[in-house]
Every structure is written in C-alpha cells, then in structure tokens.
Design an enzyme around this catalytic site. Structure first.
Site, short mmCIF file in Angstrom:
data_model
loop_
_atom_site.label_atom_id
_atom_site.label_comp_id
_atom_site.label_asym_id
_atom_site.label_seq_id
_atom_site.Cartn_x
_atom_site.Cartn_y
_atom_site.Cartn_z
N LYS A 1 0.76 -1.25 0.09
CA LYS A 1 -0.01 0.04 -0.07
C LYS A 1 0.62 1.14 0.22
CE LYS A 1 -0.92 -1.39 4.67
NZ LYS A 1 -2.20 -2.14 5.55
N1 GLU Z 1 -2.65 -5.05 12.15
C1 GLU Z 1 -1.91 -6.22 11.34
C2 GLU Z 1 -1.89 -5.70 9.92
O1 GLU Z 1 -2.72 -4.84 9.54
C3 GLU Z 1 -2.60 -7.45 11.09
C4 GLU Z 1 -1.81 -8.50 11.54
C5 GLU Z 1 -2.43 -9.78 12.07
O2 GLU Z 1 -3.45 -10.06 11.55
O3 GLU Z 1 -2.32 -10.37 12.95
O4 GLU Z 1 -0.89 -5.84 9.27
#
Ligand code: GLU
Length: 471
Positions: free
Chosen positions: A238
């Site tokens: 991204k």
């Molecule tokens: N918050 C993490 C991300 O957006 C997700 C990681 C997970 O799924 O544990 O990359």
C-alpha cells in the site's frame, strides 16, 4: 471447540489486496466450520492512523458480505474490539507478564547490544526509578537458552534458538502496546483458535509463543500466508500506492470477481477457479495454501471479470449498465445495446469508450474505408453506401435480423462479398475501427432516422474527399 478467526486490520485508509485476502481466508475458515469470524481494529500505531479509515473497513466488509460475528459494532462479550480502547488490559497483562518473568521494565534511553542492562536492576531500583518518573518501556525477556518451535499450517515446522530473538518492546513509553504484545493478549482473550496473517509475522511468532508459554496459555493454530507480489521482485504494497479494493472497484471490476480472484492469491481450488463466496467457503482448504509468493495478475482478474459479466442474465447485466447509458440522450434500444455489449466487455470502465459513438459519430476518417481483407476502399465504399441508403430508406423493419438480411441481399444483387457492404456501413455509422457488434447491430441500436442521417453524412464526406483527391 468452536473455531474462531479474526481479521485484524490497521486503519490506514484503504483495504489493501493482501488485507482483503486475509479477511477472506479468515472468513472461509470460520464459516466452513460453523465458527465465528471476528473483527478487531488494530489502531495502536497512532501515527499511521488515517481519519475515516475505520469506517472504510466497516464499509468494505459490509459491501463484500464478509459479515463479522463479533466486532466493534457487534459485541460478543469479548470486547472492546478496538485496541486503543484496551490499553488498561494490556497494562494489566504486561504487569502479570513481568511477575511471571516474561517481561521487564527498561529505562534505557539508548540502544544496547545483546542484553538489556536493565535486566540487572533490583526490584528496589526499578521501583525508585518509576517513582522518580523516569520514562520506561516494557520489554520482553527472552531466555538465553533453549529453542522455541511450532508448526505453521503453511510453512511447516519452525524451530528457532531463543538467543537469536530480540528483547522487543511490548509496551511503549506512551503506554501503547506494540503489535508484538497486543496480538497475543487479544488473540487469547478473544478465544481465537486460528490466526491467519501475512508471513511477515512468521519470524516473530516464536517470540509470541514465548509469551503464550509464560502465561501458560494455549498457542493458536497459525496460518501464515505468502506475500502478494506485483511481480517477481516487488511486493504489492500500500505504501507504493498499489491497488486497493476500492481502486479495483473504481477500475470497473465487479465485487464478485474481485473476491473470487483475491481468494486465489496463494490458494488454489482443486477444480474450477470461478467460484462464488459460498462455493469458496465450501472448497477452501488450508492445505492448499501455497508457500510461494502470489503474483497479482491484473489480466487474470480482467478475464475473470469478463466471465462474471457474461454469466449474468441479460436483465441483470442491463441493470448494471443503465447508469452508463444516462449520458446518451438518444432514443436507442438500450436493452439491445446491452445484449450486444455483454459478450464483448471485460471491465465496466470499458463501457463509456465502447459506446461513445452512439451520442455522436467520430470525425470522418477516410482511411477507415480501406480494408484489405474486406476488399473495400473509399471509392467502392461510396458505391456501397449509396445502395444501402436506397434500400434502408424504404425499410421499416429495423430488427437486427432483417437489417443483416438486407445487407446480404444488397451484396448478392451486386455480386459482392458481404463485407463489401457491411464494412462501409459500420464505418459510416461510427467512424471507428473497432465497434461493439456488426453493421446490423449498430444500425438497429441507432434506429432508422439516425442511421440514415449518418449514412448521408458519410456519402457527402466521401464524395467531397474523393473529389478533392482527384484534382
Ligand atoms: N494489524 C496487522 C496488519 O494490519 C494485522 C496482523 C494480524 O493479522 O495479526 O498488518
């Protein structure tokens, strides 16, 4: 035990392809086992947070039909489901972990090599520093010896020597947890049985396991997914502005095709690849997730989108296209136009360009009348159009079948191949090289009045151009 998966996006402002893939896999695993699919918002990196990003996550999940069983707007008794609302929980568990020997206070202002010197501080020294208001973080305490191993469902058996793991920060000086801590606490407290995430977390997973072990908690089943790549060497990311769900929608891809295609990034069904969400739930199989990076192939998505468009009923397709016809203030048979377009369009964003000649023919271009295979040139095209004009003027049945029959008849009467008539008519009506449908389709869509008007104009243009060149 009830299977529970969680989708844990960070609110960064778009639903990236890799994120959506994780959401889909989580959803499939939960739904094929009558389990729960949980949404958790991971917003502890406040610097990265973007206004409105959480709403965008809700909106995409709603639009794609990935309805969560528990989450911010649907309490299942394991909330809050937004990490910034759980700060007290992390603090409480960090303290517990310290007491269990799995973490420690660290007052270092600078980086250190190897071991954290704060590990040598006595209990009293630590208390004194806290009392004095010295800023601190809470770091993980890693054993010097031993190995940590686990089995990942995709990458297999992983073994790491503990001494190679770093004593990472669990709670930052501002009181916020890092992902490295919050994910463990939340996955445990939310009773997550299967953790599905990108393989960038694979190397840190042994550290998470040490935390689980220190608490004496069960370690979840891990499913780390291969990265989604733009090409062999570049990750789809991204940060580089690569496609998000919304971008793909804006480019004219159908939701169903996007979901179907994204499900195939790093996973392959046994049979046909064109699958609805329900079929995907049934067929999804963790064992068929690949370790190899998945390449995001926009041409394949385009192909798949075309399949979805062609598989629709004409009525459904027509309704989808109606908004594109709004700018055409001509009285046309739009259902017939949809029928002509259906087998020919792979992306909805192609519609405007494909039908633009309806509103107004392109500017006259004499070169279009010369077609080697059709054996046409401006001179014989002019002749053909004169014959056509005469016949069409007294024709009242403008159905496609009748028009085609008429063109064939004209060709026969003049001892010509059909193309000698059809090609000039198609060019006269559009002034475009490529058109949706043949001469009959286009004349039908435009209707008698417009068709005759355009043929007249073409005759005039051709006559004038030929006169100019003969001087
Ligand atoms: N918050 C993490 C991300 O957006 C997700 C990681 C997970 O799924 O544990 O990359």
């Amino acid at each position: 035990m009830k299977i529970r998966t969680r989708f844990a996006p960070s609110p960064t402002g778009y639903m990236h392809i890799g994120n959506l893939r994780t959401a889909l896999f989580c959803y499939f695993i939960a739904k094929q086992n009558d389990g729960d699919f949980i949404l958790r918002i991971e917003d502890t990196d406040q610097q990265r947070e973007v206004d409105g990003a959480i709403d965008l996550i809700y909106q995409v999940l709603e639009e794609t039909g990935l309805h969560y069983d528990e989450g911010p707007l649907k309490d299942g008794g394991n909330g809050p489901y937004i990490q910034s609302k759980r700060l007290d929980i992390y603090k409480e568990y960090a303290k517990k972990l310290i007491a269990l020997g799995g973490a420690h206070y660290c007052f270092c202002q600078e980086d250190f090599e190897d071991h954290d010197p704060c590990l040598q501080l006595s209990y009293e020294e630590i208390q004194q520093k806290i009392k004095d208001g010295v800023p601190y973080v809470i770091r993980q305490t890693i054993p010097d010896t031993g190995i940590t191993c686990f089995d990942d469902q995709v990458y297999g058996h992983i073994e790491v020597e503990n001494q190679t793991l770093n004593e990472g920060i669990l709670i930052k000086s501002d009181g916020y947890p890092t992902y490295n801590f919050a994910n463990v606490i939340d996955d445990h407290l939310m009773h997550i049985t299967h953790v599905v995430r990108g393989n960038e977390y694979l190397s840190s997973t042994p550290k998470y396991n040490l935390i689980y072990q220190a608490f004496g908690w069960d370690i979840p089943t891990y499913i780390h997914c291969p990265p989604v790549m733009k090409d062999e060497t570049h990750k789809l990311s991204k940060r580089h502005g690569d496609a998000s769900y919304q971008d793909l929608k804006d480019q004219g891809f159908l939701k169903e095709a996007i979901l179907n295609y994204i499900s195939l990034l790093g996973w392959a069904p046994e049979g046909d690849e064109v699958l609805s969400l329900n079929e995907l739930i049934k067929q999804f199989d963790i064992k068929r997730i690949s370790k190899a990076p998945a390449i995001f192939d926009i041409d394949k998505l385009k192909w798949m989108n075309g399949v979805y468009l062609r598989n629709m009923s004409l009525q459904q397709y027509h309704e989808l296209l109606l908004p594109y016809y709004q700018s055409l203030n001509k009285n046309i048979d739009s259902l017939e136009l949809s029928r002509v377009l259906q087998p020919r369009i792979e992306k909805l964003s192609e519609v405007n360009e494909t039908i633009d000649f309806i509103q107004m023919a392109y500017p006259f271009d004499i070169s279009l009348y010369s077609h080697k295979k059709m054996k046409t040139n401006p001179e014989n095209s002019l002749e053909a159009l004169k014959h056509v004009k005469e016949k069409l003027a007294c024709c009242d049945d403008f159905s496609i079948e009748n028009l085609v029959m008429l063109f064939i008849e004209i060709a026969k009467e003049n001892n010509l191949k059909n193309g000698r008539i059809m090609w000039p008519v198609r060019v006269a009506l559009t002034n475009k090289q490529v058109t949706p449908g043949g001469a009959g389709d286009i004349a039908h869509i435009l209707g008698k009045e417009e068709t005759l008007k355009r043929i007249d104009t073409a005759i005039l243009d051709l006559t004038k151009a030929l006169q100019e060149t003969s001087y």
